[in-house]
Design a protein around this motif. Structure first.
Motif, PDB file in Angstrom:
ATOM      1  N   ALA A  25       0.872  -1.281   0.009  1.00  0.00           N
ATOM      2  CA  ALA A  25       0.079   0.024  -0.043  1.00  0.00           C
ATOM      3  C   ALA A  25       0.683   1.213  -0.133  1.00  0.00           C
ATOM      4  O   ALA A  25       0.628   2.158  -0.753  1.00  0.00           O
ATOM      5  CB  ALA A  25      -0.884   0.013   1.198  1.00  0.00           C
ATOM      6  N   VAL A  26       1.991   1.205   0.676  1.00  0.00           N
ATOM      7  CA  VAL A  26       3.042   2.316   0.923  1.00  0.00           C
ATOM      8  C   VAL A  26       3.562   2.641  -0.501  1.00  0.00           C
ATOM      9  O   VAL A  26       3.560   3.864  -1.062  1.00  0.00           O
ATOM     10  CB  VAL A  26       4.051   2.396   1.769  1.00  0.00           C
ATOM     11  CG1 VAL A  26       5.105   3.281   1.764  1.00  0.00           C
ATOM     12  CG2 VAL A  26       3.229   2.130   3.396  1.00  0.00           C
ATOM     13  N   VAL A  27       3.978   1.553  -1.230  1.00  0.00           N
ATOM     14  CA  VAL A  27       4.597   1.834  -2.509  1.00  0.00           C
ATOM     15  C   VAL A  27       3.642   2.008  -3.624  1.00  0.00           C
ATOM     16  O   VAL A  27       4.012   3.075  -4.402  1.00  0.00           O
ATOM     17  CB  VAL A  27       5.450   0.292  -2.827  1.00  0.00           C
ATOM     18  CG1 VAL A  27       6.112   0.350  -4.164  1.00  0.00           C
ATOM     19  CG2 VAL A  27       6.348   0.065  -1.935  1.00  0.00           C
ATOM     20  N   GLN A  33      -0.028   9.306  -5.915  1.00  0.00           N
ATOM     21  CA  GLN A  33      -0.321  10.874  -5.587  1.00  0.00           C
ATOM     22  C   GLN A  33       0.931  11.690  -6.003  1.00  0.00           C
ATOM     23  O   GLN A  33       2.238  11.377  -5.912  1.00  0.00           O
ATOM     24  CB  GLN A  33       0.063  10.728  -3.806  1.00  0.00           C
ATOM     25  CG  GLN A  33      -0.711   9.946  -2.868  1.00  0.00           C
ATOM     26  CD  GLN A  33      -2.366  10.234  -3.258  1.00  0.00           C
ATOM     27  OE1 GLN A  33      -2.609  11.362  -3.316  1.00  0.00           O
ATOM     28  NE2 GLN A  33      -3.193   9.287  -3.100  1.00  0.00           N
ATOM     29  N   PRO A  34       0.517  12.674  -6.626  1.00  0.00           N
ATOM     30  CA  PRO A  34       1.270  13.575  -7.239  1.00  0.00           C
ATOM     31  C   PRO A  34       2.568  13.984  -6.438  1.00  0.00           C
ATOM     32  O   PRO A  34       3.423  14.118  -6.938  1.00  0.00           O
ATOM     33  CB  PRO A  34       0.399  14.598  -8.016  1.00  0.00           C
ATOM     34  CG  PRO A  34      -0.884  14.034  -8.011  1.00  0.00           C
ATOM     35  CD  PRO A  34      -0.985  13.087  -6.774  1.00  0.00           C
ATOM     36  N   ALA A  35       2.188  14.418  -5.299  1.00  0.00           N
ATOM     37  CA  ALA A  35       3.270  14.985  -4.499  1.00  0.00           C
ATOM     38  C   ALA A  35       4.613  13.682  -4.107  1.00  0.00           C
ATOM     39  O   ALA A  35       5.619  13.779  -4.237  1.00  0.00           O
ATOM     40  CB  ALA A  35       2.789  15.190  -3.221  1.00  0.00           C
ATOM     41  N   ARG A  36       3.964  12.409  -4.184  1.00  0.00           N
ATOM     42  CA  ARG A  36       4.727  11.101  -3.847  1.00  0.00           C
ATOM     43  C   ARG A  36       5.602  11.104  -5.386  1.00  0.00           C
ATOM     44  O   ARG A  36       6.680  10.775  -5.229  1.00  0.00           O
ATOM     45  CB  ARG A  36       4.105  10.140  -3.323  1.00  0.00           C
ATOM     46  CG  ARG A  36       3.566  10.276  -1.973  1.00  0.00           C
ATOM     47  CD  ARG A  36       4.592   9.847  -1.245  1.00  0.00           C
ATOM     48  NE  ARG A  36       4.015   9.831   0.124  1.00  0.00           N
ATOM     49  CZ  ARG A  36       4.698  10.285   1.159  1.00  0.00           C
ATOM     50  NH1 ARG A  36       5.797  10.700   1.328  1.00  0.00           N
ATOM     51  NH2 ARG A  36       3.939  10.005   2.405  1.00  0.00           N
ATOM     52  N   ALA A  48      10.550  16.164 -11.670  1.00  0.00           N
ATOM     53  CA  ALA A  48       8.947  16.215 -12.107  1.00  0.00           C
ATOM     54  C   ALA A  48       8.214  17.011 -11.002  1.00  0.00           C
ATOM     55  O   ALA A  48       7.842  16.271  -9.915  1.00  0.00           O
ATOM     56  CB  ALA A  48       8.540  14.542 -12.132  1.00  0.00           C
ATOM     57  N   PRO A  49       8.085  18.168 -11.370  1.00  0.00           N
ATOM     58  CA  PRO A  49       7.415  19.075 -10.183  1.00  0.00           C
ATOM     59  C   PRO A  49       5.896  18.659 -10.099  1.00  0.00           C
ATOM     60  O   PRO A  49       5.148  18.104 -10.938  1.00  0.00           O
ATOM     61  CB  PRO A  49       7.600  20.391 -10.861  1.00  0.00           C
ATOM     62  CG  PRO A  49       8.552  20.318 -11.921  1.00  0.00           C
ATOM     63  CD  PRO A  49       8.724  18.978 -12.309  1.00  0.00           C
ATOM     64  N   ALA A  50       5.398  18.359  -9.153  1.00  0.00           N
ATOM     65  CA  ALA A  50       4.170  17.948  -8.615  1.00  0.00           C
ATOM     66  C   ALA A  50       2.975  18.750  -9.395  1.00  0.00           C
ATOM     67  O   ALA A  50       1.995  18.318  -9.642  1.00  0.00           O
ATOM     68  CB  ALA A  50       3.963  17.903  -6.980  1.00  0.00           C
ATOM     69  N   GLU A  51       3.327  19.946  -9.435  1.00  0.00           N
ATOM     70  CA  GLU A  51       2.210  20.667 -10.031  1.00  0.00           C
ATOM     71  C   GLU A  51       2.004  20.325 -11.398  1.00  0.00           C
ATOM     72  O   GLU A  51       1.121  20.872 -12.076  1.00  0.00           O
ATOM     73  CB  GLU A  51       2.414  22.400 -10.015  1.00  0.00           C
ATOM     74  CG  GLU A  51       3.746  22.830 -10.766  1.00  0.00           C
ATOM     75  CD  GLU A  51       5.024  22.633  -9.572  1.00  0.00           C
ATOM     76  OE1 GLU A  51       6.006  23.308 -10.086  1.00  0.00           O
ATOM     77  OE2 GLU A  51       4.908  22.153  -8.477  1.00  0.00           O
ATOM     78  N   HIS A  52       3.007  19.873 -12.230  1.00  0.00           N
ATOM     79  CA  HIS A  52       2.869  19.103 -13.561  1.00  0.00           C
ATOM     80  C   HIS A  52       2.347  17.577 -13.598  1.00  0.00           C
ATOM     81  O   HIS A  52       2.532  17.004 -14.605  1.00  0.00           O
ATOM     82  CB  HIS A  52       4.194  19.265 -14.415  1.00  0.00           C
ATOM     83  CG  HIS A  52       4.433  20.774 -14.549  1.00  0.00           C
ATOM     84  ND1 HIS A  52       3.741  21.801 -14.950  1.00  0.00           N
ATOM     85  CD2 HIS A  52       5.614  21.402 -14.260  1.00  0.00           C
ATOM     86  CE1 HIS A  52       4.173  22.964 -15.235  1.00  0.00           C
ATOM     87  NE2 HIS A  52       5.463  22.698 -14.620  1.00  0.00           N
ATOM     88  N   PHE A  63      -3.270  10.498 -16.916  1.00  0.00           N
ATOM     89  CA  PHE A  63      -1.898  10.695 -16.272  1.00  0.00           C
ATOM     90  C   PHE A  63      -1.132  11.622 -17.177  1.00  0.00           C
ATOM     91  O   PHE A  63      -1.144  11.596 -18.231  1.00  0.00           O
ATOM     92  CB  PHE A  63      -1.319   9.218 -16.559  1.00  0.00           C
ATOM     93  CG  PHE A  63       0.128   9.274 -15.963  1.00  0.00           C
ATOM     94  CD1 PHE A  63       0.517   9.247 -14.653  1.00  0.00           C
ATOM     95  CD2 PHE A  63       1.125   9.475 -16.705  1.00  0.00           C
ATOM     96  CE1 PHE A  63       1.509   9.261 -14.024  1.00  0.00           C
ATOM     97  CE2 PHE A  63       2.385   9.380 -16.409  1.00  0.00           C
ATOM     98  CZ  PHE A  63       2.738   9.292 -15.050  1.00  0.00           C
ATOM     99  N   GLN A  64      -0.494  12.443 -16.426  1.00  0.00           N
ATOM    100  CA  GLN A  64       0.466  13.235 -17.041  1.00  0.00           C
ATOM    101  C   GLN A  64       1.466  13.699 -16.142  1.00  0.00           C
ATOM    102  O   GLN A  64       1.314  13.857 -14.886  1.00  0.00           O
ATOM    103  CB  GLN A  64      -0.250  14.602 -17.192  1.00  0.00           C
ATOM    104  CG  GLN A  64       0.643  15.976 -17.604  1.00  0.00           C
ATOM    105  CD  GLN A  64      -0.304  17.255 -17.623  1.00  0.00           C
ATOM    106  OE1 GLN A  64      -1.350  17.271 -18.349  1.00  0.00           O
ATOM    107  NE2 GLN A  64       0.069  18.175 -16.642  1.00  0.00           N
TER     108      GLN A  64
END
Length: 159
Positions: A25-27, A33-36, A48-52, A63-64
């Motif tokens: 579940a962690v992996v 999650q974009p931030a992860r 790879a900035p989370a905002e993109h 997916f982007q």
């Protein structure tokens, strides 16, 4: 960790297995999650900035991600659709990658399986099809470096 290639997977496709020191579940969350994803996506020298990043965890979801080469600022955009999604076991995508050196985007599928080994997780990744010249661009090396970054990100959240 490398396994014998299953029949039907071309020699020019990327096929990698790797063990991670965290429950499945962690992996899986590091892919969802974009931030992860931003913590590890891309080989060394890329971010790879989370905002993109967009990751819609459902069949038909979008997916982007934009990888940025840190030395030059060159952007490599990947767009896709989620083809299969079984949390926390499987994510499969149809992808289109637009690199500045290519006139046309490269299209491929990416299938990632998450195998439960208790406090550890084995990922099996299959990406392709690729032409032989595309494989020479270091896709296997890139995933290996990305997975090294994923190992480090996972270690950062573990007690």
């Amino acid at each position: 960790m490398t396994e014998t290639r299953p029949s039907g997977i071309a020699d020019t496709d990327t096929y990698i297995t790797r063990m991670f020191a965290a429950p499945r579940a962690v992996v899986f969350d590091f892919w969802l999650q974009p931030a992860r994803l931003a913590e590890w996506w891309g080989p060394v020298g890329y971010s790879a900035p989370a905002e993109h990043i967009v990751m819609e965890g459902a069949v038909g979801g979008r997916f982007q991600v934009c990888m940025i080469e840190e030395a030059t600022g060159v952007e490599i955009w990947t767009y896709g659709e989620v083809l299969e999604f079984v949390e926390p076991e499987l994510i499969a995508f149809q992808l289109s990658v637009k690199r500045p050196v290519d006139e046309e985007p490269i299209t491929m599928q990416l299938r990632v399986q998450f195998h439960d080994h208790g406090e550890r997780t084995r990922i099996t990744l299959h990406q392709g099809p690729f032409a032989a010249t595309e494989m020479e661009r270091g896709n296997n090396i890139g995933w290996s470096m990305s997975f090294d970054k994923l190992d480090a990100a996972i270690a950062g959240i573990r007690p």
